[in-house]
Design a protein around this motif. Structure first.
Motif, PDB file in Angstrom:
ATOM      1  N   GLN A   1      21.108  80.790  10.794  1.00 16.22           N
ATOM      2  CA  GLN A   1      20.278  81.222  11.915  1.00 16.22           C
ATOM      3  C   GLN A   1      18.957  80.458  11.945  1.00 16.22           C
ATOM      4  O   GLN A   1      18.491  80.045  13.016  1.00 16.22           O
ATOM      5  CB  GLN A   1      20.007  82.725  11.823  1.00 16.22           C
ATOM      6  CG  GLN A   1      21.225  83.566  12.099  1.00 16.22           C
ATOM      7  CD  GLN A   1      20.996  85.043  11.854  1.00 16.22           C
ATOM      8  OE1 GLN A   1      19.926  85.465  11.402  1.00 16.22           O
ATOM      9  NE2 GLN A   1      21.997  85.841  12.143  1.00 16.22           N
ATOM     10  N   ARG A   2      18.360  80.244  10.779  1.00 17.75           N
ATOM     11  CA  ARG A   2      17.104  79.488  10.724  1.00 17.75           C
ATOM     12  C   ARG A   2      17.306  78.044  11.160  1.00 17.75           C
ATOM     13  O   ARG A   2      16.458  77.466  11.833  1.00 17.75           O
ATOM     14  CB  ARG A   2      16.524  79.528   9.315  1.00 17.75           C
ATOM     15  CG  ARG A   2      15.849  80.817   8.989  1.00 17.75           C
ATOM     16  CD  ARG A   2      15.119  80.738   7.687  1.00 17.75           C
ATOM     17  NE  ARG A   2      14.426  81.992   7.435  1.00 17.75           N
ATOM     18  CZ  ARG A   2      13.522  82.145   6.508  1.00 17.75           C
ATOM     19  NH1 ARG A   2      13.193  81.152   5.720  1.00 17.75           N
ATOM     20  NH2 ARG A   2      12.928  83.313   6.352  1.00 17.75           N
ATOM     21  N   GLU A   3      18.423  77.455  10.749  1.00 16.62           N
ATOM     22  CA  GLU A   3      18.705  76.070  11.139  1.00 16.62           C
ATOM     23  C   GLU A   3      18.848  75.956  12.652  1.00 16.62           C
ATOM     24  O   GLU A   3      18.300  75.040  13.273  1.00 16.62           O
ATOM     25  CB  GLU A   3      19.973  75.574  10.450  1.00 16.62           C
ATOM     26  CG  GLU A   3      20.259  74.112  10.693  1.00 16.62           C
ATOM     27  CD  GLU A   3      21.484  73.611   9.951  1.00 16.62           C
ATOM     28  OE1 GLU A   3      22.023  72.589  10.386  1.00 16.62           O
ATOM     29  OE2 GLU A   3      21.882  74.237   8.961  1.00 16.62           O
TER      30      GLU A   3
ATOM     31  N   THR B   1      12.414  88.007   5.594  1.00 14.78           N
ATOM     32  CA  THR B   1      12.535  87.219   4.379  1.00 14.78           C
ATOM     33  C   THR B   1      14.002  86.996   4.043  1.00 14.78           C
ATOM     34  O   THR B   1      14.868  87.786   4.402  1.00 14.78           O
ATOM     35  CB  THR B   1      11.848  87.918   3.193  1.00 14.78           C
ATOM     36  OG1 THR B   1      12.453  89.191   3.004  1.00 14.78           O
ATOM     37  CG2 THR B   1      10.363  88.105   3.455  1.00 14.78           C
ATOM     38  N   LEU B   2      14.255  85.909   3.350  1.00 15.12           N
ATOM     39  CA  LEU B   2      15.615  85.598   2.938  1.00 15.12           C
ATOM     40  C   LEU B   2      16.056  86.555   1.833  1.00 15.12           C
ATOM     41  O   LEU B   2      15.275  86.907   0.953  1.00 15.12           O
ATOM     42  CB  LEU B   2      15.710  84.173   2.411  1.00 15.12           C
ATOM     43  CG  LEU B   2      15.647  83.059   3.430  1.00 15.12           C
ATOM     44  CD1 LEU B   2      15.624  81.704   2.732  1.00 15.12           C
ATOM     45  CD2 LEU B   2      16.818  83.128   4.375  1.00 15.12           C
TER      46      LEU B   2
ATOM     47  N   ALA C   1      17.560  78.010  14.864  1.00 12.99           N
ATOM     48  CA  ALA C   1      16.239  78.270  15.454  1.00 12.99           C
ATOM     49  C   ALA C   1      15.366  77.024  15.374  1.00 12.99           C
ATOM     50  O   ALA C   1      14.625  76.712  16.315  1.00 12.99           O
ATOM     51  CB  ALA C   1      15.570  79.445  14.745  1.00 12.99           C
ATOM     52  N   LEU C   2      15.455  76.294  14.273  1.00 12.60           N
ATOM     53  CA  LEU C   2      14.698  75.052  14.136  1.00 12.60           C
ATOM     54  C   LEU C   2      15.170  74.022  15.155  1.00 12.60           C
ATOM     55  O   LEU C   2      14.357  73.336  15.782  1.00 12.60           O
ATOM     56  CB  LEU C   2      14.840  74.494  12.717  1.00 12.60           C
ATOM     57  CG  LEU C   2      14.114  73.193  12.441  1.00 12.60           C
ATOM     58  CD1 LEU C   2      12.613  73.345  12.654  1.00 12.60           C
ATOM     59  CD2 LEU C   2      14.400  72.717  11.029  1.00 12.60           C
TER      60      LEU C   2
ATOM     61  N   SER D   1       8.367  86.572   9.793  1.00  8.64           N
ATOM     62  CA  SER D   1       9.813  86.518   9.934  1.00  8.64           C
ATOM     63  C   SER D   1      10.464  87.305   8.808  1.00  8.64           C
ATOM     64  O   SER D   1       9.845  87.614   7.796  1.00  8.64           O
ATOM     65  CB  SER D   1      10.296  85.076   9.914  1.00  8.64           C
ATOM     66  OG  SER D   1       9.984  84.483   8.667  1.00  8.64           O
TER      67      SER D   1
ATOM     68  N   GLN E   1      21.645  83.899   7.210  1.00  5.51           N
ATOM     69  CA  GLN E   1      20.226  83.733   7.530  1.00  5.51           C
ATOM     70  C   GLN E   1      19.851  82.256   7.583  1.00  5.51           C
ATOM     71  O   GLN E   1      19.082  81.837   8.462  1.00  5.51           O
ATOM     72  CB  GLN E   1      19.358  84.453   6.487  1.00  5.51           C
ATOM     73  CG  GLN E   1      19.367  85.954   6.615  1.00  5.51           C
ATOM     74  CD  GLN E   1      18.561  86.615   5.515  1.00  5.51           C
ATOM     75  OE1 GLN E   1      18.592  86.184   4.364  1.00  5.51           O
ATOM     76  NE2 GLN E   1      17.861  87.668   5.870  1.00  5.51           N
ATOM     77  N   LEU E   2      20.375  81.473   6.662  1.00  2.00           N
ATOM     78  CA  LEU E   2      20.070  80.033   6.655  1.00  2.00           C
ATOM     79  C   LEU E   2      20.638  79.349   7.893  1.00  2.00           C
ATOM     80  O   LEU E   2      19.982  78.474   8.478  1.00  2.00           O
ATOM     81  CB  LEU E   2      20.602  79.389   5.378  1.00  2.00           C
ATOM     82  CG  LEU E   2      19.882  79.807   4.091  1.00  2.00           C
ATOM     83  CD1 LEU E   2      20.598  79.242   2.871  1.00  2.00           C
ATOM     84  CD2 LEU E   2      18.430  79.366   4.117  1.00  2.00           C
TER      85      LEU E   2
END
Length: 79
Positions: free
Chosen positions: A47-49, A22-23, A51-52, A20, A44-45
């Motif tokens: 988007q990751r949340e 990287t931050l 996606a989770l 993925s 990005q955070l």
């Protein structure tokens, strides 16, 4: 026997997990770009949340984009 070994090696290489993105680390960016880097990291955070959440709710691949878009819009409206 050698063609079978070659096919097995290709299959292992083809199935390697993708890395993925990287931050962004704002501390490693030039000072004039730090604010933009902080905004990018926050995005990005988020988007990751989302996606989770999609993974936990077992969203089908065909519905994932709509789910992620809705999730990101909901998060933006809440702020």
């Amino acid at each position: 026997m050698k063609p079978l070994l070659f096919i097995a090696a290709v299959a292992l290489l083809a199935s390697a997990p993708a890395h993925s993105q990287t931050l962004v680390d704002p501390s490693k960016v030039a000072p004039e770009y730090r604010e933009a880097a902080e905004k990018r990291r926050a995005e990005q955070l988020r988007q990751r949340e989302c996606a989770l959440k999609a993974d936990l709710e077992k969203v089908l691949p065909r519905d994932r984009t709509a789910f992620l878009t809705h999730c990101l819009e909901t998060m933006a409206a809440g702020q």
